[in-house]
Design an enzyme around this catalytic site. Sequence first.
Site, PDB file in Angstrom:
ATOM      1  N   ASP A  70     -17.150  25.291   2.718  1.00  0.00           N
ATOM      2  CA  ASP A  70     -17.321  24.959   1.153  1.00  0.00           C
ATOM      3  C   ASP A  70     -15.883  24.809   0.432  1.00  0.00           C
ATOM      4  O   ASP A  70     -14.947  25.588   0.723  1.00  0.00           O
ATOM      5  CB  ASP A  70     -18.033  26.299   0.290  1.00  0.00           C
ATOM      6  CG  ASP A  70     -17.951  26.043  -0.979  1.00  0.00           C
ATOM      7  OD1 ASP A  70     -18.121  25.126  -1.741  1.00  0.00           O
ATOM      8  OD2 ASP A  70     -17.700  27.277  -1.962  1.00  0.00           O
ATOM      9  N   ASP A  99     -21.805  14.389  -6.648  1.00  0.00           N
ATOM     10  CA  ASP A  99     -23.199  14.589  -7.236  1.00  0.00           C
ATOM     11  C   ASP A  99     -23.047  14.594  -8.738  1.00  0.00           C
ATOM     12  O   ASP A  99     -22.540  15.776  -9.269  1.00  0.00           O
ATOM     13  CB  ASP A  99     -24.071  15.411  -6.536  1.00  0.00           C
ATOM     14  CG  ASP A  99     -25.593  15.352  -6.763  1.00  0.00           C
ATOM     15  OD1 ASP A  99     -25.961  14.717  -7.953  1.00  0.00           O
ATOM     16  OD2 ASP A  99     -26.460  15.433  -6.158  1.00  0.00           O
ATOM     17  N   THR A 135     -15.349   1.543  -0.968  1.00  0.00           N
ATOM     18  CA  THR A 135     -16.266   1.709   0.104  1.00  0.00           C
ATOM     19  C   THR A 135     -17.506   0.598   0.086  1.00  0.00           C
ATOM     20  O   THR A 135     -17.602  -0.286  -0.962  1.00  0.00           O
ATOM     21  CB  THR A 135     -17.085   3.096  -0.203  1.00  0.00           C
ATOM     22  OG1 THR A 135     -17.882   3.127  -1.455  1.00  0.00           O
ATOM     23  CG2 THR A 135     -16.106   4.106  -0.401  1.00  0.00           C
ATOM     24  N   GLU A 156     -19.586   1.248  -2.852  1.00  0.00           N
ATOM     25  CA  GLU A 156     -18.848   0.727  -4.191  1.00  0.00           C
ATOM     26  C   GLU A 156     -19.305  -0.890  -4.168  1.00  0.00           C
ATOM     27  O   GLU A 156     -19.631  -1.660  -5.231  1.00  0.00           O
ATOM     28  CB  GLU A 156     -17.491   1.044  -4.041  1.00  0.00           C
ATOM     29  CG  GLU A 156     -17.260   0.591  -5.485  1.00  0.00           C
ATOM     30  CD  GLU A 156     -15.582   1.126  -5.463  1.00  0.00           C
ATOM     31  OE1 GLU A 156     -14.838   0.791  -6.593  1.00  0.00           O
ATOM     32  OE2 GLU A 156     -15.034   2.081  -4.819  1.00  0.00           O
TER      33      GLU A 156
END
Length: 240
Positions: free
Chosen positions: A122, A145, A218, A221
């Site tokens: 994390d 997200d 990316t 993208e």
Amino acid sequence: MTDSQETPTSNEGEPRQHRAIKSFVMRAGRMTEGQQRGLDQGKPLFVLPLTDEPADFDQVFGRTAPRTLEIGFGMGHSLLEMAAASPELDFIGVEVHRPGVGALLNGVLTQGLKNLRVYDCDAIEVLKQCVADNSLDRLLLFFPDPWHKARHHKRRIVQPAFAELVRSKLKVGGVLHMATDWEPYAEYMLEVMNVAPGYRNQAADGGCVPRPAERPVTKFERRGERLGHGVWDLKFEKVD
């Protein structure tokens, strides 16, 4: 991505407790041969342990250099491209998705990169426990997200507490660079960051900046651009 789950207490009728926001949602995924190779051969060399005190990155990398940390690098394509293009800089990636970690490590091995290390846990814990205050030159958060539904907004990683945590880890002059392909999330991030103490929005108009050349484009993208989707970049500089 972030995750904040509610767990009931042991007694019925008592208020439900909230877990702390995490930087990810755990997803299952199949491993390719290359990804498994990355984990098997690359993990002992390039994955750093979660510790109770800040890591000595000068010792880890064997030098003193400007350092960038990316939260949630996905399959690692952008992070690999940035590290390969800037061997004079050090990069630290944080990701919990095993296929993504494996893919990145396989790329590190294949390209022979020396300036990239990984945490597979994390990101909030990494920032709190492993990164010294005033030590990072950049922190990257690309396409987190957005948790579209209003009732899930509390799960978003970009919150006032996150902004303050990141500020404590950046050097003065260091930059928090965020990008999203969902305009309402960009507007939300601007609301949070434009009032966060100790930051200056690098956009003169207080909004988003043009896509910086240093952020690789990316495949996701490019596909979005063909479909007419936008991408919004935000850059906030630590001023004190």
